[in-house]
Motif scaffolding. Sequence first.
Motif, short mmCIF file in Angstrom:
data_model
loop_
_atom_site.label_atom_id
_atom_site.label_comp_id
_atom_site.label_asym_id
_atom_site.label_seq_id
_atom_site.Cartn_x
_atom_site.Cartn_y
_atom_site.Cartn_z
N THR A 12 -21.15 12.19 -34.39
CA THR A 12 -20.55 11.05 -33.88
C THR A 12 -19.44 10.73 -33.42
OG1 THR A 12 -22.33 9.95 -35.43
CG2 THR A 12 -21.00 8.53 -34.27
N ILE A 13 -18.55 11.09 -33.99
CA ILE A 13 -17.04 11.08 -33.51
C ILE A 13 -16.71 11.88 -32.41
CG2 ILE A 13 -14.51 11.45 -34.25
CD1 ILE A 13 -15.90 8.89 -35.36
N SER A 14 -17.39 13.11 -32.36
CA SER A 14 -17.25 14.07 -31.36
C SER A 14 -17.81 13.35 -29.94
CB SER A 14 -18.02 15.44 -31.70
OG SER A 14 -17.91 16.28 -30.31
N ARG A 15 -18.90 12.71 -30.15
CA ARG A 15 -19.72 12.30 -28.85
C ARG A 15 -18.82 10.81 -28.37
NH1 ARG A 15 -26.08 10.36 -28.68
NH2 ARG A 15 -26.19 9.75 -26.63
N LEU A 16 -18.20 10.28 -29.42
CA LEU A 16 -17.28 9.10 -29.09
C LEU A 16 -16.14 9.70 -28.40
CD1 LEU A 16 -17.24 6.12 -29.35
CD2 LEU A 16 -15.89 6.39 -31.42
N VAL A 17 -15.59 10.75 -28.84
CA VAL A 17 -14.25 11.40 -28.15
C VAL A 17 -14.77 11.67 -26.64
CG1 VAL A 17 -12.95 13.38 -28.07
CG2 VAL A 17 -13.30 12.01 -30.20
N SER A 18 -15.97 12.12 -26.23
CA SER A 18 -16.43 12.73 -25.16
C SER A 18 -16.32 11.65 -24.02
CB SER A 18 -17.75 13.08 -25.26
OG SER A 18 -18.88 12.30 -25.42
N TYR A 19 -16.54 10.06 -24.44
CA TYR A 19 -16.27 8.93 -23.65
C TYR A 19 -14.92 8.96 -23.28
CZ TYR A 19 -20.84 6.55 -23.51
OH TYR A 19 -22.30 6.30 -23.19
N MET A 20 -13.85 9.47 -23.94
CA MET A 20 -12.42 9.54 -23.73
C MET A 20 -12.19 10.52 -22.62
SD MET A 20 -11.23 8.81 -27.40
CE MET A 20 -9.84 8.49 -27.07
N SER A 21 -12.99 11.49 -22.33
CA SER A 21 -12.68 12.55 -21.28
C SER A 21 -11.83 12.23 -20.07
CB SER A 21 -13.64 13.51 -21.32
OG SER A 21 -14.86 13.14 -20.67
N PRO A 22 -12.57 11.15 -19.43
CA PRO A 22 -11.95 10.71 -18.21
C PRO A 22 -10.64 10.12 -18.45
CG PRO A 22 -14.27 9.85 -18.71
CD PRO A 22 -13.63 10.21 -20.13
N TYR A 23 -10.11 9.89 -19.38
CA TYR A 23 -8.69 9.41 -19.69
C TYR A 23 -7.85 10.55 -20.42
CZ TYR A 23 -12.18 5.57 -19.42
OH TYR A 23 -13.16 4.78 -19.34
N LYS A 24 -7.93 11.68 -20.06
CA LYS A 24 -7.25 12.65 -20.61
C LYS A 24 -5.61 12.25 -20.25
CE LYS A 24 -10.44 16.13 -20.81
NZ LYS A 24 -11.09 17.51 -20.15
#
Length: 618
Positions: free
Chosen positions: A35-47
């Motif tokens: 779940t945390i990994s999937r939530l982190v994937s939502y943050m990828s556009p904001y690297k």
Amino acid sequence: MSQNKNKQNRPPMGFGGGHGRAGLSGEKAKNFKGTISRLVSYMSPYKLKIFIVILVSILSTVSMIIGPKVMGKATTKLFEGIKLQISGRGKIDFSYIGNILLWTLGLYLFSALFSYIMGWIMTSVSTDITYRLRRDLSHKMNKIPLSYYDKTKHGQILSRITNDIDTVNQTLSQSLTQIITSIFTVLGVMVMMFSINWLMTLAALLILPLSMSIVGKIIKKSQKYFKEQQASLGNANGHIEEMYSGHLVMKAFNGEQESIKTFETYNQSLYKSAWKSQFLSGMMMPVMMFVGNLGYVIISILGGYLVVKGTISVGEIQAFIQYVRSFNQPIGQLANISNILQQTAAAAERVFEFMDEDQEIAETDNPIKIDSITGRVEFKNIHFSYTPEKPIINNFSAIAEPGTKVAIVGPTGAGKTTMVKLLMRFYDVNQGEILIDNHNIKDFIRGDLRSNFAMVLQDTWLYNETIMENIRYGNPKATDDQVYSAAKAAHADHFILTQPDGYNMVLNEESNNISQGQKQLLTIARAILADPKILILDEATSSVDTRTEGLIQKAMDNLMENRTSFVIAHRLSTIKNADTILVMEHGDIVEQGNHNELLKSNGLYADLYQSQFDIPVA
């Protein structure tokens, strides 16, 4: 009109059997890391933004960490000056001390500025991620089949869209910056502590395993209560939503006490899980403070011994004690945040579970595009059931030619409304085909298919807008004059003009500032404005008085001219002029013909007609 019946001995089956609503279970297969990994994937556009946050966090932390050591020099200088002044060999160098304090003030100001920048950036990131989550949930809601909503409490869905996403938002906007800052603070403080004295640093670190052991046990104990809290909150929301939407029925049947009793059960469950989770979470900081105070005692004793020996200065002792405090605080924050992350993971997983629900059957790769259909509808050997063990429609076959009026009648549970749901592709058939102009409806894009229909249901649906816009919902591009014409054709114009503000009157959220019959007139006007090729009227006049029903019937007759119309009715007087009447029972067509033919056959239709009007059948 043709038919193909498969008449076997079957027990009677209620319409929609087996698809009642049920609450979501609180027991869920949890995957914290996933779940945390999937939530982190939502943050990828904001690297890039996150990289800037990390860089600013480092600058803020460095500025804050250097401060105590610089200020320690001022303390040492002051201590040395006092000793010189007492011995008469010198005086306090206030100029040097003043410069040190200015440098310290500057460092802390820089640290505060960088912290502000970090918070501002992370707030924008978290808000954007929350927007995307809600947008994705909204899109998903339009793709999930109706069967999901039939078995899921609306409050559970609302809880995921509101409470669960708010929990994720708060964690991203607040706790994430704390995680970054705390990690760099711990690392930086450890470096500064070792630079002062390695022995005192080791003494300070001895308390760390003890505190982490206690915190770990608290987190493990509290995790299950946070999960229960989220599930209980969804159950409570679901009950409140149901009672609020059906409060008139609840009051009419004196169900207040039973409703309160049910709510108390959910509320008590929520109270117990919330109390336990918050209590355990609240224990975190007191425990960390107690362990930290033990560290202060050890540092004070050891530091005093080292000062007496002349190994370190008084200013270094003062700086070290500040570092110990700065070290314990982020450790406590990380422990507290780890608890918050458990709650966030529970909330995020509920959101992702909704996103992972099965979607409607995908649209065809090569959809049919027809500018204008004639309105020929054919049902070919249709089989359907909401649940495998309870079939609703059994080998139903029928043809409606363009421009004909087809009435569907039968006892409750015969499958009449189910046929309409299948025609609109709210559900897909298990076997057989439904054809429009000889094209399988599965070959159409759902939006294109439904644009050829207009529906008027027994349960009216209006929204919190003006009467004008509620009618215009049937054709968003319609002009005001077209709306007026549709309202007049539905015989709604008169009552609209008697309302405050007329067509500009705003209906409230429950639409109860007009009568049920008036609401039905507005939905009929909406259908007239849509000007479809195929009409579906499901008990469309059941909520109006006899006089209004007569007026609406005339308007409907004009509307149905040259259009294929399916009329579901229990009041058989409204379908006497239908071209063909299909009589359904247990999912089969048991009779068909016009009104007079069916009366003469003295079958099920005649029995239904006789029971309504209490007249002998020839």
